[in-house]
Design an enzyme around this catalytic site. Sequence first.
Site, PDB file in Angstrom:
ATOM      1  CD  GLU A  74      70.703 -43.247  28.694  1.00 43.89           C
ATOM      2  OE1 GLU A  74      70.805 -42.603  27.655  1.00 43.89           O
ATOM      3  OE2 GLU A  74      69.823 -44.119  28.871  1.00 43.89           O
ATOM      4  CG  ASP A  75      74.926 -42.219  32.527  1.00 48.39           C
ATOM      5  OD1 ASP A  75      74.736 -42.618  31.355  1.00 48.39           O
ATOM      6  OD2 ASP A  75      74.867 -41.026  32.862  1.00 48.39           O
TER       7      ASP A  75
END
Length: 486
Positions: A74-75
Amino acid sequence: MIYPALKEKISYLEENERRLVFRAYEFARNAHHGQVRRSGEPTINHPVKTALYLAEVTLDAKTLAGALLHDVPEDTPYDSASIRRNFGGEIANLVEGVTKLGRVRLKKSWVPFVRPRKEKLAEFERQMETLRKMFVAMARDPRVILIKLADRIYNMRTLAVIPKEKQARIAKETLEIYAPMAYRLGMGEWKGKLEDLAFPYLYPDEAKAMTQIIKHESAAREKYLKKVQRILAAELIKNNIRAQIHSRIKHLYSLWRKLQKYDNDISKIYDLIATRVLVKTVEECYTTLGTVHKLWKPLPGRIKDYIALPKPNGYRSLHTTVFGPTGRIIEIQIRTHLMHDEAENGIAAHWHYSQSKESRPAPKEQIEWIRELANWQAKLKSPAELSEGLRLDFFENRIFVFTPNGDVKNLPAGATPIDFAYSIHTEIGDHCWGAKVNGKMVKLEHVLENGNVVEIIQKKSARPRPDWLNFVKTHQARTHITRYLK
Ligand code: MN
């Protein structure tokens, strides 16, 4: 700095498993390199703390690796495929499960289980969609939810740095979704933790008041409880029972909830500080109960045998409330070490690293429940239907009833013989003609009670009737009846 903590906490794992965890740590640290959280700390602290909570309940190496990597796709620039390449399918699936759960962030207020007004419908549907995803993820691999819960504990600990308007929403979601989820998975300790972390954000004054009460009461009772423990330990030794005795203080939020039930009368809360007695075997549990009652008179109606009749979430223990030395009322809880572990850690206890090789009851019950829930929700059409079903099945009280052979069935409170029949088998439900409860004939709409022995009388000619829909309680029965009638 955080690395030694991890090293120390995973000493229960084998060498090659520890290496896997460290490899996941290095991968995550590299991926999150240079990133900083809102609190100013390096981002890598978050997945490491998440993994540490899971290590506290001694989960397996793959879950810890999944926790360390959970925010990577996600990051960071590294995608799910690179995790799959480096760590294999099982860990990649855990990470993907967590990522999917995180993608649906709840906006504005979270108001589950309330019929939405028209203009709120879209939001309501989003919320139900989140729940739906949780159940699907859980059914695939319940460890996904354990990672998610650990992630939430850490996020709650750092909630103070989040903008004010978001705090209440996140705290509410924690209280209404994550804590009940932990409870339903039998994770008493995490449920208490989550509730107490959310409590001050939603009810600041009440939370302060509860902290004061606990502080005051525990100071006042400490000496007394030490005395109780000494007397009891000495008496048990005479019976050749070596017990571990300690006291536990009630969690703040659950104390507040309980106080509300007792008109805010603190003198009626006997388990504010409960004395816990841990012994080796079930026999020793009952012997200990006898010893306690020989020493101190029990309060009538307050002896609870959750060993013979476990709570719906699997909790097992003996509870009794007695007039202790000098007549003060105290609650004593008695259970084996194994029961204690399961009471605190619930479903997580089943993934414990099994160094002790101690035999454990199969984790089936809780996992079965999750599967059922996931299967059932997959069939539902509308979010409203899902919400209704959840309110009925997920959060409401449940009862245990028995087949004539002594098999236990776990049903929602208010369930009838028809619900019972369908919980055994579709055929039995479809041909249910009559029922006996504790040996006596009852009507089919009869409301079953905890501990009932239920016998279903079938007839080949019997068929589901439309009026059954007026009183059945389980989605299972309702679905089958409706299907048949069509
Ligand atoms: Mn996270």
